[in-house]
Design a protein around this motif. Structure first.
Motif, PDB file in Angstrom:
ATOM      1  N   GLN A  50      53.007  52.940 -19.075  1.00 26.53           N
ATOM      2  CA  GLN A  50      53.877  53.662 -19.997  1.00 26.53           C
ATOM      3  C   GLN A  50      53.194  53.738 -21.360  1.00 26.53           C
ATOM      4  N   THR A  51      53.190  54.925 -21.923  1.00 31.07           N
ATOM      5  CA  THR A  51      52.589  55.108 -23.241  1.00 31.07           C
ATOM      6  C   THR A  51      53.492  54.513 -24.319  1.00 31.07           C
ATOM      7  N   ASP A 133      58.802  60.953 -23.145  1.00 29.09           N
ATOM      8  CA  ASP A 133      58.198  61.249 -21.834  1.00 29.09           C
ATOM      9  C   ASP A 133      57.170  62.383 -21.916  1.00 29.09           C
ATOM     10  N   ASP A 136      54.044  60.834 -23.078  1.00 28.80           N
ATOM     11  CA  ASP A 136      53.527  60.057 -21.948  1.00 28.80           C
ATOM     12  C   ASP A 136      52.801  60.958 -20.952  1.00 28.80           C
ATOM     13  N   LYS A 173      48.362  53.114 -23.459  1.00 28.69           N
ATOM     14  CA  LYS A 173      49.155  52.919 -22.247  1.00 28.69           C
ATOM     15  C   LYS A 173      49.208  51.432 -21.890  1.00 28.69           C
ATOM     16  N   ASN A 176      54.033  49.131 -17.340  1.00 29.90           N
ATOM     17  CA  ASN A 176      55.414  49.569 -17.526  1.00 29.90           C
ATOM     18  C   ASN A 176      56.392  48.529 -16.982  1.00 29.90           C
ATOM     19  N   GLU A 189      61.344  57.559 -19.666  1.00 31.78           N
ATOM     20  CA  GLU A 189      60.574  56.401 -20.139  1.00 31.78           C
ATOM     21  C   GLU A 189      61.420  55.129 -20.195  1.00 31.78           C
TER      22      GLU A 189
END
Length: 415
Positions: A50-51, A133, A136, A173, A176, A189
């Motif tokens: 996840q960014t 998102d 991302d 990143k 997540n 996200e």
């Protein structure tokens, strides 16, 4: 003799063609299976990252009351930090685009941080918050930068801001954890599978607690005690037919019986477990009967010959020997139940539920239904989460089938 040789040659040729057809069918199946797995993995592995964006936020004591943390405007603090990072942004339209770089969950994350670190109020802190998102997707290469800005979800200005954050080292990143530790969300996200996985756990627990003892008891009675009458034959035929009934029919039965008649809570794992019990019972009964039949008659005759009653013969000798086969059938039935969606849709387990269920009667959903819901969402980010959730579900199914194979190999006895 020549005629016989000609016939043999034709027969051998037919056998070779038959073997090739079988081998071709297996290779074709494996090819499609490989394509499926590669497709799922290629679409889903990026969901495990996840960014995140690093924000430098001043926790203004004039904004944050230590005695009432909930009254602070955390969203405003997040936006002020973004504005400080890009002071050239002045118009309202550009500010709105700038604020969209971070997730709406950033303010909740900041609030949680302040609640745990009250001593930081009055200081300037650095905190990583999830990116939106779209950002991302841009970072993961799912948004093509080369396309005209009218054809992509992020315009050139937003892409330039992201590039500036990359140069400053303030965007990257990370693994997540939200995907595994959060419930469902409208924002990709912030969406996770914990709520659905917990719902699946409670549902399978109810299913196992009911279907195993009932299924084994029914199999023992039918195989060891039931007289051979037309009534017994009718029951056996119906059990075999029920194993082939479409699962959604059990959902309709559960809707009419458990929700409408008994008025049990809707969308609850308790009701889901009851419906899946109805669906898996035929599978467990059939597998248990097959396991009982595999016990040699000499075991029964020997037990009766030394004076054991029929109940003692079954409980002390036949049942322990048949138990590995019964457990294998039960685990396969549980694996089937874990992947079912249709019957649970009928009892309301398709609802959007954010909270993690805490009991058997709390509203919840299950993992297959969560996958169904995400697959229907238009956002590109939900596509990768759908594939990732399928990967998690497949891992559970492989583990359950592996346990079934292990039990069969470990306790199997050849007579």
């Amino acid at each position: 003799m020549d005629i016989v040789n000609q016939g043999l040659a034709k027969r051998y040729a037919k056998e070779r063609r038959f073997r090739r057809c079988g081998l071709g069918a297996i290779l074709l199946s494996l090819t499609f299976l490989a394509i499926l797995f590669v497709s799922i993995f290629a679409n889903g592995y990026t969901a495990f990252l996840q960014t995140s964006i690093e924000l430098e936020i001043f926790l203004d004591p004039l904004e944050i009351d230590k005695e009432n943390l909930n009254s602070a405007n955390y969203l405003g603090l997040v936006r002020n930090s973004l504005k400080t990072g890009f002071p050239e942004v002045n118009s309202r339209r550009d500010k709105r685009k700038l604020y969209n770089l971070v997730s709406t969950g950033a303010s909740y994350l900041l609030q949680e941080f302040v609640a745990k670190n009250r001593h930081e109020i009055g200081n300037k802190i650095k905190i990583w918050v999830p990116a939106d998102d779209d950002v991302d997707m841009l970072m993961k290469g799912h948004i093509n930068r080369d396309l005209p800005q009218a054809e992509r979800r992020m315009n050139d200005i937003q892409v330039a801001w992201v590039d500036a954050l990359i140069e400053q080292g303030r965007i990257k990143k990370k693994f997540n954890t939200t995907f595994f530790l959060a419930g469902d969300s409208r924002e990709p996200e912030l969406a996770g599978i914990l709520g659905a996985a917990t719902g699946s756990f409670y549902t399978l627990l109810v299913t196992l607690a009911l279907s195993f003892p009932i299924g084994v008891a029914a199999a023992v009675y039918l195989e060891e005690f039931a007289p051979t009458t037309w009534w017994t034959d009718v029951i056996e035929v119906n059990i075999n037919n029920l194993a082939a009934v479409p699962s959604i029919v059990f959902g309709l039965l559960g809707l009419a019986l458990f929700l409408n008649f008994f008025e049990l809570p809707r969308s609850a794992p308790l009701v889901g477990g009851l419906v899946l019990t109805l669906m898996t019972l035929p599978t467990i009964i059939i597998a248990s009967r097959a396991a009982l039949k595999s016990v040699p008659p000499s075991i029964r005759e020997a037990a009766l010959g030394i004076g054991a009653s029929k109940t003692q013969m079954v409980s002390h000798h036949v049942l322990p020997l048949a138990l590995p086969g019964m457990l294998t059938g039960t685990i396969i039935g549980m694996a089937q139940a874990l992947g079912e969606t249709a019957p649970l849709l009928m009892i309301g387990m398709v609802a959007f539920i954010v909270d993690i269920p805490g009991g058997f009667t709390d509203p919840s959903t299950v993992l297959p239904v969560q996958i169904f819901l995400w697959a229907d969402s238009p956002e590109r980010a939900f596509l990768e989460r759908t594939s990732a959730a399928i990967m998690v579900l497949l891992i559970f199914l492989v583990i359950m089938n592996g346990v079934a194979v292990f039990l069969r190999k470990k306790f199997e006895r050849r007579w």
